[in-house]
Design a protein around this motif. Structure first.
Motif, short mmCIF file in Angstrom:
data_model
loop_
_atom_site.label_atom_id
_atom_site.label_comp_id
_atom_site.label_asym_id
_atom_site.label_seq_id
_atom_site.Cartn_x
_atom_site.Cartn_y
_atom_site.Cartn_z
N PRO A 49 -74.75 0.06 -38.37
CA PRO A 49 -74.79 -1.40 -38.49
C PRO A 49 -75.67 -2.01 -37.40
O PRO A 49 -75.64 -1.56 -36.25
CB PRO A 49 -73.32 -1.81 -38.31
CG PRO A 49 -72.54 -0.59 -38.66
CD PRO A 49 -73.38 0.57 -38.22
N PRO A 51 -76.78 -5.13 -34.95
CA PRO A 51 -76.14 -6.30 -34.35
C PRO A 51 -76.82 -7.58 -34.82
O PRO A 51 -77.91 -7.55 -35.41
CB PRO A 51 -76.37 -6.08 -32.86
CG PRO A 51 -77.64 -5.29 -32.79
CD PRO A 51 -77.61 -4.39 -33.99
N LEU A 53 -75.55 -10.07 -36.90
CA LEU A 53 -74.97 -10.80 -38.02
C LEU A 53 -73.78 -11.62 -37.53
O LEU A 53 -73.02 -11.18 -36.67
CB LEU A 53 -74.52 -9.85 -39.12
CG LEU A 53 -75.56 -8.95 -39.77
CD1 LEU A 53 -74.97 -8.23 -40.98
CD2 LEU A 53 -76.81 -9.71 -40.17
N LYS A 54 -73.61 -12.80 -38.10
CA LYS A 54 -72.43 -13.59 -37.74
C LYS A 54 -72.04 -14.49 -38.91
O LYS A 54 -72.89 -14.91 -39.72
CB LYS A 54 -72.69 -14.42 -36.50
CG LYS A 54 -73.62 -15.61 -36.69
CD LYS A 54 -73.65 -16.49 -35.43
CE LYS A 54 -74.46 -17.77 -35.68
NZ LYS A 54 -74.43 -18.67 -34.50
N CYS A 94 -77.46 -2.31 -51.04
CA CYS A 94 -77.03 -1.78 -49.74
C CYS A 94 -77.14 -0.26 -49.65
O CYS A 94 -77.42 0.29 -48.58
CB CYS A 94 -75.59 -2.21 -49.44
SG CYS A 94 -75.43 -3.98 -49.10
N CYS A 99 -78.87 -3.09 -46.74
CA CYS A 99 -78.72 -4.43 -47.34
C CYS A 99 -79.90 -5.29 -46.93
O CYS A 99 -79.81 -6.13 -46.02
CB CYS A 99 -77.41 -5.07 -46.89
SG CYS A 99 -75.94 -4.04 -47.15
N ASP A 145 -79.42 -11.92 -47.69
CA ASP A 145 -78.21 -12.72 -47.49
C ASP A 145 -77.77 -13.39 -48.78
O ASP A 145 -76.57 -13.53 -49.05
CB ASP A 145 -78.43 -13.77 -46.41
CG ASP A 145 -78.28 -13.21 -45.00
OD1 ASP A 145 -77.68 -12.13 -44.86
OD2 ASP A 145 -78.76 -13.85 -44.05
N PRO A 168 -70.68 -12.24 -42.91
CA PRO A 168 -71.60 -12.29 -41.76
C PRO A 168 -73.04 -12.27 -42.27
O PRO A 168 -73.38 -11.48 -43.16
CB PRO A 168 -71.27 -11.00 -40.99
CG PRO A 168 -69.89 -10.62 -41.45
CD PRO A 168 -69.83 -11.04 -42.88
N ARG A 171 -79.39 -11.39 -42.08
CA ARG A 171 -80.19 -10.23 -42.48
C ARG A 171 -81.65 -10.63 -42.69
O ARG A 171 -81.95 -11.78 -43.02
CB ARG A 171 -79.65 -9.63 -43.80
CG ARG A 171 -78.21 -9.13 -43.71
CD ARG A 171 -77.65 -8.82 -45.10
NE ARG A 171 -76.26 -8.40 -45.01
CZ ARG A 171 -75.23 -9.25 -44.91
NH1 ARG A 171 -75.46 -10.55 -44.91
NH2 ARG A 171 -73.99 -8.80 -44.82
N LYS A 332 -67.82 -4.52 -44.68
CA LYS A 332 -68.35 -3.34 -44.00
C LYS A 332 -69.60 -2.83 -44.69
O LYS A 332 -70.58 -2.45 -44.03
CB LYS A 332 -67.29 -2.25 -43.94
CG LYS A 332 -67.72 -1.02 -43.16
CD LYS A 332 -66.60 0.00 -43.03
CE LYS A 332 -67.06 1.25 -42.27
NZ LYS A 332 -65.95 2.24 -42.11
N TYR A 335 -73.03 -4.30 -43.79
CA TYR A 335 -73.69 -3.97 -42.53
C TYR A 335 -74.62 -2.77 -42.66
O TYR A 335 -75.33 -2.44 -41.71
CB TYR A 335 -72.65 -3.66 -41.45
CG TYR A 335 -72.08 -4.89 -40.77
CD1 TYR A 335 -72.76 -5.49 -39.70
CD2 TYR A 335 -70.87 -5.44 -41.17
CE1 TYR A 335 -72.25 -6.60 -39.07
CE2 TYR A 335 -70.35 -6.56 -40.54
CZ TYR A 335 -71.04 -7.14 -39.48
OH TYR A 335 -70.52 -8.24 -38.86
N VAL A 338 -78.94 -2.89 -41.94
CA VAL A 338 -79.46 -4.25 -41.77
C VAL A 338 -80.75 -4.22 -40.97
O VAL A 338 -80.85 -3.56 -39.94
CB VAL A 338 -78.40 -5.13 -41.07
CG1 VAL A 338 -78.99 -6.49 -40.73
CG2 VAL A 338 -77.18 -5.29 -41.96
#
Length: 356
Positions: A49, A51, A53-54, A94, A99, A145, A168, A171, A332, A335, A338
């Motif tokens: 995964p 980092p 993404l939020k 994905c 993804c 996204d 989240p 992307r 999950k 992620y 990404v």
């Protein structure tokens, strides 16, 4: 689009002539041998995964407030079949290149032209949402996204609100899409438990999550060319298709391998735990589904989600747990692979990469 239509017609015609081509050769696998397990594909290293993404990524004033609502409005007006297609589109995106919207790219030898993807639906809905977002906030929302949001919104609608999770986002869209990459990454419908488990593990998803995400087969339809290995049912097999269903499908599929049938004949347009009841009663189309009863660990989980375990209020707890577990597994999966800004871009249209 004309080429895709031609490929679909050719696949249908070839499937009618040869059941082996339509499923085994189409995925790059040899015809089944009852005494030999399906061979594992070339090793696919786990995709870590990334980092960044939020949840609420686009809510900031300098991003695109209202982006998720725009996607939701497009999904809400779609048909049940199109919504099922959007969930499948997220999965197929994905599992190949991560993804990153690579499944949306059109052109020669892209993922869209690969045999396992010829029946994908929802491309027009993604493009419609993208066009509206480009007018609302140009160059901000990635196609990757949009696919993730649409998969969530379709799940919410088809589960009648029981599945509802926060996505989240942040992307970037990938620039690579190769047809050959689909075969070693997408689990085939004829796979046994070992093969399916290994292909999910290659993406960082464990066996329990594989069982959870298989529940998406509670919706959608499948062409008869996708399960020739199940008709007629194998004699003396604990995973053979239930005879009554097998007889009905044999009659229906005699009209041609391109005929589409519901993956769940009981609640075909509802994303629910009926799939697990069907696995228990052997009313499933694919060997990958039937094989969930070949291990005590996966079989116990299937019985739990089906609501068949009497302890701890299993009749009600199991189905409720599946909705929650499906939410977690979808997040999950989102992620996988990404892309960062250095690796990707924000496409202007989802079917093509930006011009230099």
């Amino acid at each position: 689009m004309a080429k895709l239509a031609l490929l679909a017609v050719l696949a249908s015609l070839l499937g009618a002539v040869s059941g082996e081509f339509s499923i085994y050769a189409g995925y790059g696998f040899p015809p089944p041998n009852p005494s030999v397990p399906y061979p594992l594909p070339p090793a696919c290293p786990p995709l870590s995964p990334a980092p960044g993404l939020k949840v609420g990524h686009y809510a900031d004033k300098d991003k695109c407030p209202g982006a998720e609502e725009i996607v939701r409005e497009v999904v809400e007006k779609a048909t049940a079949g199109e919504k099922a297609g959007l969930i499948r589109l997220f999965f197929h995106d994905c599992f190949v290149e991560g993804c990153d919207g690579s499944v949306l790219l059109s052109g020669t030898d892209t993922e869209r032209t690969a045999f396992p993807n010829l029946s994908l639906r929802g491309f027009e809905l993604i493009e419609e949402a993208k066009a509206k977002l480009e007018k609302h906030c140009p160059g901000i929302v990635s196609c990757a996204d949009i696919v993730a949001f649409a998969g969530r919104d379709a799940s919410y609608s088809l589960s009648y609100g029981r599945i509802n999770y926060r996505v989240p986002a942040g992307r970037y869209d990938g620039k690579v899409s190769r047809a050959n990459d689909t075969f070693q990454n997408l689990p085939p419908p004829f796979g046994d438990l070992a093969l399916t488990t290994a292909m999910f593990a290659a993406k960082g998803l464990n066996q329990n999550e594989m069982v959870v995400l298989s529940g998406a087969h509670s919706i959608g339809r499948s062409a008869c060319s996708s399960f020739p290995d199940r008709l007629p049912p194998a004699a003396n097999s604990s995973t053979a298709m239930e005879p009554k269903l097998a007889g009905q499908l044999t009659a229906t599929c005699s009209a041609g391998s391109s005929v589409n049938v519901p993956q769940d004949a009981v609640t075909p347009d509802r994303l629910d735990n009926q799939y697990y009841k069907n696995v228990v009663s052997r009313d499933v189309l694919f060997n990958s589904d039937a094989s969930l009863t070949t291990s005590s660990q996966t079989e116990d989980l299937v019985e739990f989600y089906a609501g068949n375990l009497p302890f701890l209020g299993g009749k009600f707890l199991g189905p409720l747990a599946w909705y929650h577990d499906f939410e977690d597994a979808m997040v999950k999966m989102g992620y996988i692979g990404v892309k960062t800004s250095a690796e990707g871009e924000i496409r202007k249209t989802c079917a093509s990469i930006n011009k230099p």
